[in-house]
Design a protein around this motif. Sequence first.
Motif, PDB file in Angstrom:
ATOM      1  N   LEU A   1       0.860  -1.182   0.000  1.00 57.59           N
ATOM      2  CA  LEU A   1       0.000   0.000   0.000  1.00 57.59           C
ATOM      3  C   LEU A   1       0.895   1.230   0.000  1.00 57.59           C
ATOM      4  O   LEU A   1       1.725   1.396   0.903  1.00 57.59           O
ATOM      5  N   ILE A   2       0.761   2.074  -1.019  1.00 59.05           N
ATOM      6  CA  ILE A   2       1.427   3.388  -0.972  1.00 59.05           C
ATOM      7  C   ILE A   2       0.598   4.236  -0.024  1.00 59.05           C
ATOM      8  O   ILE A   2      -0.532   4.614  -0.313  1.00 59.05           O
TER       9      ILE A   2
ATOM     10  N   ASN B   1       0.865  11.003 -10.064  1.00 52.67           N
ATOM     11  CA  ASN B   1       2.002  10.122 -10.327  1.00 52.67           C
ATOM     12  C   ASN B   1       1.887   8.825  -9.523  1.00 52.67           C
ATOM     13  O   ASN B   1       2.141   7.731 -10.044  1.00 52.67           O
ATOM     14  N   LEU B   2       1.515   8.957  -8.259  1.00 56.81           N
ATOM     15  CA  LEU B   2       1.380   7.785  -7.384  1.00 56.81           C
ATOM     16  C   LEU B   2       0.249   6.881  -7.853  1.00 56.81           C
ATOM     17  O   LEU B   2       0.401   5.650  -7.907  1.00 56.81           O
TER      18      LEU B   2
ATOM     19  N   PRO C   1      10.242  10.252  -5.276  1.00 56.82           N
ATOM     20  CA  PRO C   1       9.832   9.709  -6.582  1.00 56.82           C
ATOM     21  C   PRO C   1       8.508  10.301  -7.070  1.00 56.82           C
ATOM     22  O   PRO C   1       8.356  10.567  -8.273  1.00 56.82           O
ATOM     23  N   ALA C   2       7.568  10.540  -6.146  1.00 60.19           N
ATOM     24  CA  ALA C   2       6.268  11.108  -6.533  1.00 60.19           C
ATOM     25  C   ALA C   2       6.419  12.524  -7.072  1.00 60.19           C
ATOM     26  O   ALA C   2       5.638  12.961  -7.920  1.00 60.19           O
TER      27      ALA C   2
ATOM     28  N   ALA D   1       9.555   7.010 -11.911  1.00 59.03           N
ATOM     29  CA  ALA D   1      10.355   6.959 -10.689  1.00 59.03           C
ATOM     30  C   ALA D   1       9.613   6.212  -9.586  1.00 59.03           C
ATOM     31  O   ALA D   1      10.219   5.438  -8.828  1.00 59.03           O
ATOM     32  N   VAL D   2       8.301   6.419  -9.505  1.00 55.85           N
ATOM     33  CA  VAL D   2       7.487   5.691  -8.522  1.00 55.85           C
ATOM     34  C   VAL D   2       7.453   4.206  -8.872  1.00 55.85           C
ATOM     35  O   VAL D   2       7.608   3.334  -8.006  1.00 55.85           O
ATOM     36  N   ARG D   3       7.260   3.900 -10.153  1.00 55.85           N
ATOM     37  CA  ARG D   3       7.207   2.496 -10.583  1.00 55.85           C
ATOM     38  C   ARG D   3       8.529   1.784 -10.280  1.00 55.85           C
ATOM     39  O   ARG D   3       8.535   0.623  -9.859  1.00 55.85           O
TER      40      ARG D   3
END
Length: 315
Positions: A62-63, A80-81, A295-296, A302-304
């Motif tokens: 879970l982000i 982005n997230l 990253p977000a 970057a998040v991936r």
Amino acid sequence: MSKINQRKIDHVNLVADLDELDRHQAHFDNIRLTHRALPELSLDEIDTQITFMNKDLSFPLLISSMTGGSDEMLIKMNRNLAEAAEAEKVAFAVGSQRILLKDNSSLDSFSLRDVAPTTLLFGNIGAVQLNYSIDIEHCKQIIKVLSADALCLHLNPLQEAVQPEGDTNFTALSSKIAHLSKEIPCPIIVKEVGSGISVEDATLLKNTGISYIDVAGTGGTSWSLVESKRSDDASLGELFKDWGIPTPYALRALQKFNKDFAFISSGGVRNGLDMVKSNILGASLCGIAKPFLKPAQESVEAVREKIRSLKKEYK
């Protein structure tokens, strides 16, 4: 700019820029797992997929809740997230949506189904607001905007007590949570924000009709210390900077409630090994926030990349 929006920007900038706010207490390091020199299986055969709230996830990530508001940076972060969560098949929880009820320009940071049509999405509102201006219809509204699969009610008495503009009337919230759980169209997740859920808290919550608890213990970002940076008197927030129950301790103490609740482990979860240890201690899902903050701010890719790294560690 509204005070709530400015506070959200302050929070993001402080947590991103000041490393001391992440306490790095590494409570999970105290848990030693048995090494197997003869695992008798192929790494390629390990299946990390799970089902949570009837949705399939590639692994139990879970982000966790971070932000949302009308500022361009906050909108970019949530989108982005959300887009990365959709691509990598993990869950995502937005930050507090209270601003949405005061500022329509924040809509874009919470209307995310265009980039995350199948993602397990969690809405978010402070439980203490049920003692102020937030009612059932407001909760239904924020659920509808996000098309949320569940609503997180966050408990943050320490943060509110330290926050210069904090709301501190936490009277009779368990009964209000119980009433709300009967009236809204999705499950409720009750979560702390970094001080942990105790056995006594879980005992109270057993009578509310909810089925999900995010223990959110100490070990990661200290919101008491964050608020000390926004206060004219930093001493109070600094005094309580490490107050609370470490996440693995909370999970272990709450194992007696495993038949009553599905648990989410967050608070100082920083890698795939912490996630495995959380699962062993009874958590179904593992929430991580701070490692996704920068990253977000950069990009979906970057998040991936961070998600894929965590998945490799977990596997």
